[in-house]
Write a protein that holds these residues in place. Structure first.
Motif, mmCIF file in Angstrom:
data_model
loop_
_atom_site.group_PDB
_atom_site.id
_atom_site.type_symbol
_atom_site.label_atom_id
_atom_site.label_comp_id
_atom_site.label_asym_id
_atom_site.label_seq_id
_atom_site.Cartn_x
_atom_site.Cartn_y
_atom_site.Cartn_z
ATOM 1 N N THR A 170 0.835 -1.206 0.000
ATOM 2 C CA THR A 170 0.000 0.000 0.000
ATOM 3 C C THR A 170 0.867 1.253 0.000
ATOM 4 O O THR A 170 0.600 2.206 -0.738
ATOM 5 C CB THR A 170 -0.919 0.003 1.228
ATOM 6 O OG1 THR A 170 -1.803 -1.130 1.143
ATOM 7 C CG2 THR A 170 -1.758 1.272 1.281
ATOM 8 N N GLU A 182 0.701 4.053 -2.860
ATOM 9 C CA GLU A 182 0.220 5.392 -2.502
ATOM 10 C C GLU A 182 1.244 6.472 -2.834
ATOM 11 O O GLU A 182 0.862 7.604 -3.158
ATOM 12 C CB GLU A 182 -0.143 5.435 -1.023
ATOM 13 C CG GLU A 182 -1.444 4.723 -0.706
ATOM 14 C CD GLU A 182 -1.848 4.837 0.752
ATOM 15 O OE1 GLU A 182 -3.052 4.774 1.024
ATOM 16 O OE2 GLU A 182 -0.949 4.987 1.613
ATOM 17 N N LYS A 201 -9.351 -6.369 -3.970
ATOM 18 C CA LYS A 201 -9.960 -5.640 -2.852
ATOM 19 C C LYS A 201 -9.023 -4.555 -2.337
ATOM 20 O O LYS A 201 -9.454 -3.450 -1.985
ATOM 21 C CB LYS A 201 -10.319 -6.617 -1.736
ATOM 22 C CG LYS A 201 -11.481 -7.541 -2.091
ATOM 23 C CD LYS A 201 -11.782 -8.515 -0.962
ATOM 24 C CE LYS A 201 -12.929 -9.445 -1.349
ATOM 25 N NZ LYS A 201 -13.210 -10.443 -0.277
ATOM 26 N N LEU A 202 -7.720 -4.854 -2.296
ATOM 27 C CA LEU A 202 -6.752 -3.838 -1.888
ATOM 28 C C LEU A 202 -6.804 -2.655 -2.840
ATOM 29 O O LEU A 202 -6.858 -1.491 -2.410
ATOM 30 C CB LEU A 202 -5.346 -4.430 -1.867
ATOM 31 C CG LEU A 202 -4.193 -3.415 -1.827
ATOM 32 C CD1 LEU A 202 -4.207 -2.627 -0.534
ATOM 33 C CD2 LEU A 202 -2.848 -4.109 -2.024
ATOM 34 N N TYR A 203 -6.803 -2.922 -4.133
ATOM 35 C CA TYR A 203 -6.790 -1.845 -5.113
ATOM 36 C C TYR A 203 -8.081 -1.033 -5.067
ATOM 37 O O TYR A 203 -8.061 0.175 -5.276
ATOM 38 C CB TYR A 203 -6.556 -2.415 -6.511
ATOM 39 C CG TYR A 203 -5.247 -3.151 -6.644
ATOM 40 C CD1 TYR A 203 -4.075 -2.641 -6.089
ATOM 41 C CD2 TYR A 203 -5.165 -4.365 -7.318
ATOM 42 C CE1 TYR A 203 -2.867 -3.314 -6.202
ATOM 43 C CE2 TYR A 203 -3.961 -5.045 -7.442
ATOM 44 C CZ TYR A 203 -2.822 -4.510 -6.877
ATOM 45 O OH TYR A 203 -1.633 -5.176 -6.986
ATOM 46 N N GLU A 204 -9.187 -1.696 -4.795
ATOM 47 C CA GLU A 204 -10.449 -0.956 -4.658
ATOM 48 C C GLU A 204 -10.376 0.027 -3.498
ATOM 49 O O GLU A 204 -10.886 1.153 -3.589
ATOM 50 C CB GLU A 204 -11.612 -1.936 -4.479
ATOM 51 C CG GLU A 204 -11.986 -2.674 -5.759
ATOM 52 C CD GLU A 204 -13.060 -3.731 -5.542
ATOM 53 O OE1 GLU A 204 -13.248 -4.155 -4.375
ATOM 54 O OE2 GLU A 204 -13.689 -4.143 -6.538
ATOM 55 N N ARG A 205 -9.743 -0.369 -2.413
ATOM 56 C CA ARG A 205 -9.597 0.541 -1.263
ATOM 57 C C ARG A 205 -8.747 1.750 -1.610
ATOM 58 O O ARG A 205 -8.879 2.813 -0.997
ATOM 59 C CB ARG A 205 -8.992 -0.201 -0.065
ATOM 60 C CG ARG A 205 -9.901 -1.245 0.549
ATOM 61 C CD ARG A 205 -9.444 -1.623 1.953
ATOM 62 N NE ARG A 205 -8.136 -2.252 1.970
ATOM 63 C CZ ARG A 205 -7.935 -3.559 1.841
ATOM 64 N NH1 ARG A 205 -8.968 -4.378 1.669
ATOM 65 N NH2 ARG A 205 -6.713 -4.065 1.886
ATOM 66 N N LEU A 206 -7.876 1.592 -2.615
ATOM 67 C CA LEU A 206 -7.012 2.693 -3.040
ATOM 68 C C LEU A 206 -7.643 3.538 -4.150
ATOM 69 O O LEU A 206 -6.986 4.438 -4.681
ATOM 70 C CB LEU A 206 -5.672 2.133 -3.508
ATOM 71 C CG LEU A 206 -4.822 1.477 -2.413
ATOM 72 C CD1 LEU A 206 -3.596 0.795 -3.017
ATOM 73 C CD2 LEU A 206 -4.391 2.500 -1.368
ATOM 74 N N SER A 248 -9.552 9.793 1.075
ATOM 75 C CA SER A 248 -9.143 8.497 0.551
ATOM 76 C C SER A 248 -10.243 7.474 0.753
ATOM 77 O O SER A 248 -11.001 7.548 1.697
ATOM 78 C CB SER A 248 -7.875 8.011 1.238
ATOM 79 O OG SER A 248 -6.824 8.921 0.999
#
Length: 205
Positions: free
Chosen positions: A140, A144, A168-173, A205
Motif C-alpha cells: 500500500t 500510494e 480488494k486492496l486496489y479498490e480501497r485505493l 481516501s
C-alpha cells in the motif's frame, strides 16, 4: 511509522528478481503460466528477470529501503496502444524464458489487448512483497507514493489485479473495474483490469 522508499537501479536487479520470484510463486497467474511446480521453480525466475529488465530500462522500480517490497511502474503515453499484434516482445520474452511454453507469450498478448489507450497514465505492472512481510502495508505504501503524484499531476493509473485479494486492496485505493474481467484460457484464473481517476486535492481516501 512511514515506509522508506527509493528508486531501484541496475545494482538492485538481482534483489528485485528474487523478490518478485518469491512473491509470485503462488500467484494464480504465475501458476497458470507455469502449471507444474518444478517447471515454475525452473523458469519463473527468468520471466521475472525479463520483466525487471524491461522496467529498469523503460520505467521505474520503487523499492523499500529494507528490500522487502518493490513496485514496477511504466509511464504510458496517450498513444500507447499501437498495434499489439505486431509487437514482437512477447515472442522474444518467450524465446528467452521458456521457448516451449506458449503461455509465456499468451499472457503478454492477452493483457496488452485489454490495456486502455487514449490517455496518458501510470501503469502498475507488478508489485511484490516478500512472503514473510505481507500484510504489513508495504505494498500500500509503495502504491500510494505514486498515486499521490498522480493526484498532483492529474494522471490516472491502471493495473491488472491477479487475485480477488489484491483486487480488494486496489479498490480501497480508489481503483475501479475498467472493463470485462479477463478469463485466461483453458480454465485459467481471472484478471481484473482496474483504473483509477486522479483525485482532486482535499478528496478523502
Amino acid at each position: 511509522m512511514g515506509v522508506a522508499i527509493r528508486t531501484a537501479g541496475v545494482e538492485d536487479r538481482e534483489l528485485v528478481v528474487r523478490l518478485l520470484d518469491e512473491a509470485f510463486q503462488d500467484d494464480p497467474v504465475s501458476g497458470w503460466v507455469f502449471p507444474g511446480a518444478e517447471d515454475r521453480r525452473a523458469h519463473h525466475p527468468g520471466l521475472m528477470a525479463a520483466f525487471t529488465d524491461i522496467v529498469l530500462e523503460a520505467g521505474r522500480i520503487d523499492l523499500t529501503e529494507d528490500g522487502s517490497a518493490c513496485a514496477l511502474w511504466l509511464s504510458m503515453p496517450a498513444d500507447d496502444h499501437d498495434g499489439d499484434a505486431e509487437d514482437d516482445s512477447p515472442a522474444q520474452i518467450r524465446q528467452a524464458v521458456d521457448p516451449d511454453n506458449e503461455r509465456v507469450e499468451a499472457i503478454a498478448r492477452l493483457t496488452a489487448a485489454i490495456h486502455p489507450s487514449g490517455r496518458a497514465h501510470e501503469y502498475l505492472w507488478m508489485i511484490g512483497v516478500a512472503p514473510g512481510r505481507q500484510g504489513e502495508g508495504l505494498g500500500t505504501a509503495l502504491i500510494e507514493s505514486v498515486l499521490d503524484r498522480c493526484d498532483r499531476e492529474g494522471l490516472p493509473a491502471y493495473l491488472e489485479a491477479s487475485s480477488a485479494r489484491s483486487r480488494k486492496l486496489y479498490e480501497r485505493l480508489g481503483f475501479e473495474l475498467a472493463g470485462p474481467v479477463l478469463g485466461l484460457p483453458e480454465g485459467g484464473p481471472a484478471m481484473w483490469p482496474m483504473w483509477r481517476e486522479p483525485r482532486a486535492a482535499g478528496t478523502a481516501s
